[in-house]
Structure formats: structure tokens, C-alpha cells
Design an enzyme around this catalytic site. Structure first.
Site, mmCIF file in Angstrom:
data_model
loop_
_atom_site.group_PDB
_atom_site.id
_atom_site.type_symbol
_atom_site.label_atom_id
_atom_site.label_comp_id
_atom_site.label_asym_id
_atom_site.label_seq_id
_atom_site.Cartn_x
_atom_site.Cartn_y
_atom_site.Cartn_z
ATOM 1 C CG ASP A 40 2.526 9.363 -4.662
ATOM 2 O OD1 ASP A 40 2.707 9.626 -5.874
ATOM 3 O OD2 ASP A 40 2.189 8.243 -4.270
ATOM 4 C CG HIS B 186 -4.638 3.537 -9.106
ATOM 5 N ND1 HIS B 186 -4.143 2.274 -8.868
ATOM 6 C CD2 HIS B 186 -4.382 4.262 -7.980
ATOM 7 C CE1 HIS B 186 -3.603 2.241 -7.650
ATOM 8 N NE2 HIS B 186 -3.735 3.429 -7.096
ATOM 9 C CD GLU C 270 0.866 2.939 -5.829
ATOM 10 O OE1 GLU C 270 1.184 4.143 -5.776
ATOM 11 O OE2 GLU C 270 -0.080 2.444 -5.180
ATOM 12 C CD GLU D 20 2.812 7.354 -8.344
ATOM 13 O OE1 GLU D 20 3.100 8.566 -8.251
ATOM 14 O OE2 GLU D 20 2.353 6.684 -7.395
ATOM 15 C CG ASP E 80 4.394 5.468 -4.576
ATOM 16 O OD1 ASP E 80 5.209 5.550 -3.652
ATOM 17 O OD2 ASP E 80 3.162 5.558 -4.422
ATOM 18 N NE ARG F 159 -0.227 -2.032 -3.548
ATOM 19 C CZ ARG F 159 -0.345 -0.801 -4.038
ATOM 20 N NH1 ARG F 159 -0.834 0.184 -3.296
ATOM 21 N NH2 ARG F 159 0.048 -0.534 -5.270
ATOM 22 C CD GLN G 72 -1.243 1.956 1.058
ATOM 23 O OE1 GLN G 72 -0.436 1.396 0.321
ATOM 24 N NE2 GLN G 72 -2.065 2.895 0.613
ATOM 25 C CE LYS H 43 1.619 4.252 -1.286
ATOM 26 N NZ LYS H 43 1.462 4.010 -2.736
ATOM 27 C CB THR I 224 10.113 6.990 -4.239
ATOM 28 O OG1 THR I 224 9.233 6.881 -3.117
ATOM 29 C CG2 THR I 224 9.346 7.465 -5.457
ATOM 30 C CD GLU J 268 -4.710 -0.455 -10.372
ATOM 31 O OE1 GLU J 268 -3.561 -0.003 -10.184
ATOM 32 O OE2 GLU J 268 -5.546 0.083 -11.118
#
Lengths: 423, 423
Positions: free
Chosen positions: A133, A140, A206, A208, A240, A244, A247, A260, A264, A371
């Protein structure tokens, strides 16, 4: 013979102008039907799946054996290399053309080879050999940096010099429609003295794109821009999923791990690099100029529209929470692949490279809830009384993507996932 | 029938007291011989490899089909599960016992099934599904922390609460004896304004053990201590080659990537968990007490001696630069596996978990050149005029490991790698 990307091509199968699967696309996937046969390789055309194994059994391909399409994954087909990918796509295009009678007028073969999309189940399109990844959207990386380190140190010093990436977990890459169980993990909010173990409270997506690598490289050897490009079989949309809070506590100094590896999701159709050719463009100007091994002689970005819909648990329909474009990516997929192999890392058929979250320059172009809700400080209102900072149980997240041609769309369909509560 | 771990067992094959492969061990590997047959599964006994496919063809196993041992990898055998692992080991032990005539007195079968070790080539013992690397020696993490952050902040705040790990790269795990090409990458020494691309100048090894996972777990489900233990098929010695200068520039914020993915070497023999059973002991006391999901009811560490030899290019023989023990690890392999699956990550047959660099409390027990040379400030003298801070082209690094029984050793053989210059 007309080129399979010719905008004037038409199929004998009706395809709506906003369908993702016109004759100019022909993405590959793995499907099973009500016939009880094992999952096998097909191509999407309008509202149908074209059964390539049936066509191969009927000797409609010179080069590719039926066993290749009888496999429950694209890997054996990808292993045949870019010349076979292109010639097979051209042949499929010919078989589907409105002015080519071979399949059009063969009712028996048509009945066997064309399966209504409503009658099929779509499976993982390929076996993921390795999943990597990246983190290649400047917008971002800047947004995340501003949130956690302030405006002045938003981008790390290395970010503008290389496509930053990390190894992901291949075993939990799943196809669209697979529910995603809320992960558990160690959480330590800044207010807590010690960590506790429990369900993630800041579950995110996420947006992607994923590169599907179709050819291997040799351990110890670098790749040129051209070699890397030719190894790319196609692309999928990729979610993805990210925890949070897990992490935040675990990632220093070795990077994200449990945050993570729980899931996925990818779209079931792999759109070929060949089909995206008309939509190539140059990415953002790179300043400072990349080191020579990362320099590009050709446009390696794509004009590819993306949107994210979120249906919160109490709602009947998803609402759009982001509209962005793959073209904004600072580092291209080709640069990512060149960098990946630069130290001598062997690439394999079936490797999957996530682009990194795709955010655009505008506020409504952000590719994650982190975000969009600015780390939970600005919850997004989805409907009367329904707000979200992060994902809740029962929420369904859907991503769609397509390239807009003149009167047709080369699309990816969608990747959807619904959050299940911890058991 | 005597237990296969009984110290009193003897084979009809002569085994020297310092051999790594007495009848109490019986590690599995994949070999090919001069007979031209494809690589297949064998077991090491003294100076011989026992060809399990030949025995299976001769109907010497009730449960395991010959095809399982004809595979060029242990994965099909591992997939059969812990009961078959144990019963097969017991049966092999019986066949090799000095007082069991079945193989001993069958000259024809003995000639087919016992191949002198000098006549075989050893291959990768299993297909690596996923590779994860941990960081579980407190001494190693402390040494690295003191070097880069000073004594007061040596351990990161999360380190004592969980086995910190990251996803590695499965495609470049290679078997002992495979040369390792010096990687290239982006380097930015503190004195440089901008990064440059070139050969790694601070190439290092990391002494680790690797857990070979032999059973899958279900995506979304956690594991108990017992479940995790029973999924472990065996162990290998592992060298996690590391490019310290590449790592230094790339690793913030997503962890090591190019610095590690160029090569990881493992020993060719997988020593089973069953064979290590007599050498279990409790690891270091864990303070603070781990969260409940990581607590252990049984001893999950092993008393396993390890040594590292380095033959610098101008030398004829390797000299020892480290002697340590697997027992020092703060987090056990079982805790690592429980943590790995805790977020819902699916584990697969063939997953490989690196323990993290194994350093002991003493200065001569350090498991990397980074620590031995204290980040290059104290080069180690290998011979008259031959010093090393990091590895140079032509250097050969060899790791050995064994558990010392009463009059016998349960050993791993060695994992060797020689550094090739950049092409």
C-alpha cells in the site's frame, strides 16, 4: 480490424450510455452462475458476463487454452503476458462487435456464453500474491500531516522524494460485497493512562485504486519505466479499511499493522491497462525533480472519476460524500512499481499495489472520513439527524469509478462493504 | 511405543553427539537428489535425508498419501493438521529406531529412501503465504532506542503492551545458500542536503527465529493461547537482512519497506514444535502484566542456543560474533500469533512470523551488526587487520541454532548468505 478502443465500436448487445461495461472496456473477472459449474473467468459486457471458458471450449481462441479460463482466478491468464492480454482483448472485441456475425448469429453459443449479470456471483478476481500500500496523494498526506503535526511540518521530508509505501496483508483482501467485521485492538486515547483492548471506535475507509501486477520481475534487478508499465495488467478500485485509533497507538516505529490487516476490499472487475489507454494524462508537476530512476518520459496518470457513497445504518440509500479523480495522484502507479523493485524486490503475478488514499485539492474531494470529518471535529451530515465522523455498525460504504469517453464510460463497477458489529 | 522425544531413543543410522539431526529431532525439508526426480519432502537424520515419498509409495504411512510428500513444499502436509503432524513424526521415529526391523532390515527400501546429505540440494521448505516480522527482544529494542533516542526514551510507550510487528515481503524469502545482492535505494546521510540513489552502505543482518504457521484461522475471529500454539507447525532460523541507511530515510511514518524487502533468508529444515517440546521454558517476567488476550498460562519460550559467524571476504573461515539464546525474547511466538489475529486478520498455512532480532542482556549476545558495532562507532575486529561495522561485498554470514539435550542436540543446521556486489 478496428482498434478495440475505437469510440465508434458497437456491440450486438445493447449497452446503455452510462453503463460501465461497453465494448471499449471488456474488464476481466471471476464468476459463477446457476449452472453449478466452478468459478471461472468472464468479461463484463453491458448487463451480461461473457463466459470465456465456453468460448475457449468452442475453439474461439487460437492462443489461450480453455484451462486458463477454467481457473477460479486470473493469475494463469495474466502469466501469459502483455501480448496475449492485448490479442485476447482484440479477439473478444471482435466477437462482440455488432457487425461481426461469428457469435452474434450463433444462437447456441450465445446462449451458453452470455450470462445475465443478475444471475452471477462475482468472486475475488485474482489470487493476491503480495499486497503493498502506497501513500501517494500529496493532498491526502498534507491533510493528515496538518491534522497531526501542524501546517508547517505537514509533509515528511522524504515524501517529495519517493513514493512512500509499506507492505500490506494479502490474506484479507476481499471482493466487493464481503461484509467487514469491526476490528478489535489495543486503544489508548490520549486521556487514558494505559491501553485497553476492545472494538475500534474510529473505523474509516480509504478510497484508492489498486494496480494488478500481471508479470513477474527478477529478484535483485531494477525496472525501467517501460518494463514496469508493461507488467501492469490492470486496475481495480480498492478500499483500504483503516482503524484510526488502533493505528495511532501501534504505528511508531514500524508503521501500521493491526490497524490495516483486518480487511481490504476490491472491485470484482479488473479493468485492463489497455482499456484505460485513451484516458492517460500527465500527473501533477513534480518539484523537486525526482531522482533519475523515478523520472517519467510519458504520461502515467489517468483521468478517472471516483465517488464515494455512504449509507448510514438508518438510511435507505447512500449519499455521496466525496467526488474526486485518480489524476491528482502525485506519484504514478508506474513510479510506485519502479520504486518497489528498485532495491531488488521480486514482483510476482498477482501482486496488488494500493495507490494510497486519493484526495483532491478541494474539500469535497477528500478520500477518507478522517479528512472529511477533520479527525472527528466536523461530522458530516448524511440526512436529517444522521451524522458521521467515523463508520458505525450497519453502515455501508460504496465506491464507484469510471473514465468518461465520448458517449461511453469505461468503468469499474463498484466496491461495497457493510460494517458488522463485533461478535 | 516409546515417545519420539525420549532421550534414550537411538536410530540404526549412526548420529554423532553434536549432529543437529538425531532421532529426537526429525525436521522436515524439501530436497532434490541426483536421481533427477522433482524436489520433494524429506526428513533429516544424521548425515542422511529420509525420502518420505519413497516410504509413502511403499505404503509405510496409513494416513498420508504419497502425493503430499511428492509436493515441492511442506504446505500440503502442514494443511493436514497437528494430529497428523504428531502421528507422522511418531511413525518416522519408529521406522528409524535401532530396534525396529521394518526399514533397518529392508535393504532395498533403505537404499531408495536414505539419501546421503552430501548428494542432495535443499530447497525452500515451504511456500511463504505471508511474512510478518516482529520486534520482540527487549534488549534489541532498547539497544536501538538508546542509539537513536537516548537512554531515557529507549523503549517506545507501546512496546511493553504488545508485540510490535509489521508486514514483511513474502516474495523474497529465500533458502540458506542463496546469495544476497546488495540492495540499492535512496540514501540521505544527515550531512547531505538531498537524497541520492545508490548501493546501500550500511548492510546488516538480523538474527531471528521464524515461526511456520501450519493451520489457517478464520477472518474476523480471535485466537486463544491454545489455538495459536496448535497452529504452529515448527520453526526455522531466519536472517532478516536490513539496509540501515535506506531504512533511516524512508521509515517515517509507515515503517521499513525497501530496507527489508530485498531478501530474507531461512534455514532449510523446519524443526517441529513437537521436537522442541522438551526445551520449553518461561520467558522473562512481563511487567506491566499484558492485557488479558495476551496472557499466557504455559511456558511458550524455548531454551535454544544461537550463534552467528561472519567470514569477511578476505578470510577463509567464519568467526563467531554473537552467541545468544531464543529464551530471552520478551514476547513469545504464541503471543505474536494471538496478537496478529486479534484484529480479525486471517492466518494461512505457510505464514512465516519472524521473531524480531534476538539480542541477549550481554554485549556479546547482540543479534545485529548495528548493535555489535554500536551504529558503526565500534567496528568488530574479525582477524588481523580485518574489521567490520557493516557487511561488505563477498562477506558470508552464517547462523546456527540448537537445543541441547542430554547427549544429543535438536538443531536447525544453518542459514548462510553471501553478499554479492551491485551489478
Amino acid at each position: 480490424m478496428p482498434h478495440p478502443n475505437d469510440p465508434k465500436l458497437r456491440s450486438f448487445i445493447d449497452v446503455a450510455p452510462d453503463s460501465h461495461f461497453p465494448i471499449q472496456n471488456l474488464p476481466y473477472g471471476v464468476f459463477s452462475a446457476k449452472d453449478g459449474l466452478a468459478p471461472r473467468v468472464g468479461v463484463a459486457i453491458g448487463d451480461y458476463v461473457l463466459d470465456l471458458w465456453q468460448l475457449a471450449q468452442d475453439c474461439r481462441f487460437d492462443v489461450v487454452e480453455p484451462a486458463v479460463f477454467a481457473a477460479p482466478q486470473l493469475n494463469p491468464f495474466m502469466a501469459l503476458g502483455p501480448k496475449v492480454w492485448s490479442s485476447t482483448r482484440a479477439r473478444i472485441s471482435e466477437l462482440l462487435r455488432h457487425d461481426h456475425p461469428e457469435l452474434r448469429d450463433n444462437e447456441n453459443l450465445r446462449k451458453r456464453a452470455l450470462v445475465p449479470m443478475t444471475d452471477v456471483k462475482l468472486h475475488m478476481p485474482f489470487a493476491v500474491s503480495g499486497y503493498t500500500d502506497f501513500y501517494s496523494s500529496k493532498e491526502h498526506a498534507t491533510n493528515v500531516g496538518v491534522m497531526f503535526r501542524g501546517k508547517d511540518n505537514a509533509l515528511q521530508p522524504n515524501w517529495l522524494h519517493m513514493p512512500i509505501g509499506y507492505n500490506g496483508r494479502a490474506s484479507t483482501v476481499v471482493v466487493s460485497g464481503t461484509p467487514v467485521r469491526r476490528p478489535r485492538g489495543q486503544l489508548k486515547p490520549p486521556t487514558a493512562e494505559v491501553p485497553s483492548f476492545g472494538p475500534c471506535k474510529r473505523l474509516d475507509f480509504e478510497l484508492e485504486m489498486g494496480v494488478v501486477v500481471g508479470q513477474p520481475s527478477v529478484m535483485g534487478e531494477m525496472l525501467t519505466e517501460k518494463q514496469a508499465e508493461e507488467m501492469i495488467f490492470g486496475f481495480v478500485i480498492l478500499n483500504d479499511w483503516s482503524a484510526r485509533d488502533i493505528q495511532q497507538w501501534e504505528y511508531v516505529p514500524l508503521g501500521p499493522f493491526q490497524a490495516k490487516v483486518f480487511a481490504t476490499s476490491i472491485s470484482p472487475w479488473v479493468v485492463t491497462r489497455d482499456a484505460l489507454e485513451p484516458f492517460r494524462l500527465h500527473g501533477p508537476r513534480q518539484d523537486p525533480k525526482p531522482l533519475p530512476y523515478l523520472q517519467q518520459a510519458q504520461p502515467n496518470n489517468y483521468d478517472l472519476s471516483l465517488e464515494v457513497g455512504l449509507r448510514a445504518a438508518p438510511m435507505n440509500e447512500a449519499v455521496n460524500i466525496s467526488r474526486t479523480n485518480f489524476k491528482y495522484m502525485y506519484w504514478s502507479s508506474v513510479q510506485q512499481l519502479v520504486h518497489h523493485a528498485a532495491c531488488g524486490c521480486a514482483m510476482n503475478v498477482g501482486d496488488l499495489l494500493g495507490s494510497g488514499t486519493i484526495s483532491g485539492p478541494k474539500k469535497d474531494q477528500r478520500g477518507s472520513l478522517l479528512e472529511i470529518s477533520w479527525n472527528g471535529t466536523e461530522p458530516v451530515e448524511l440526512a436529517e439527524g444522521v451524522k458521521r465522523s467515523f463508520l458505525e455498525d450497519g453502515d455501508s460504504l460504496v465506491m464507484r469509478g469510471w473514465c468518461q469517453g465520448n458517449g461511453y464510460r469505461v468503468g469499474f463497477g463498484e466496491v461495497e462493504g457493510t460494517i458488522l458489529a463485533v461478535e
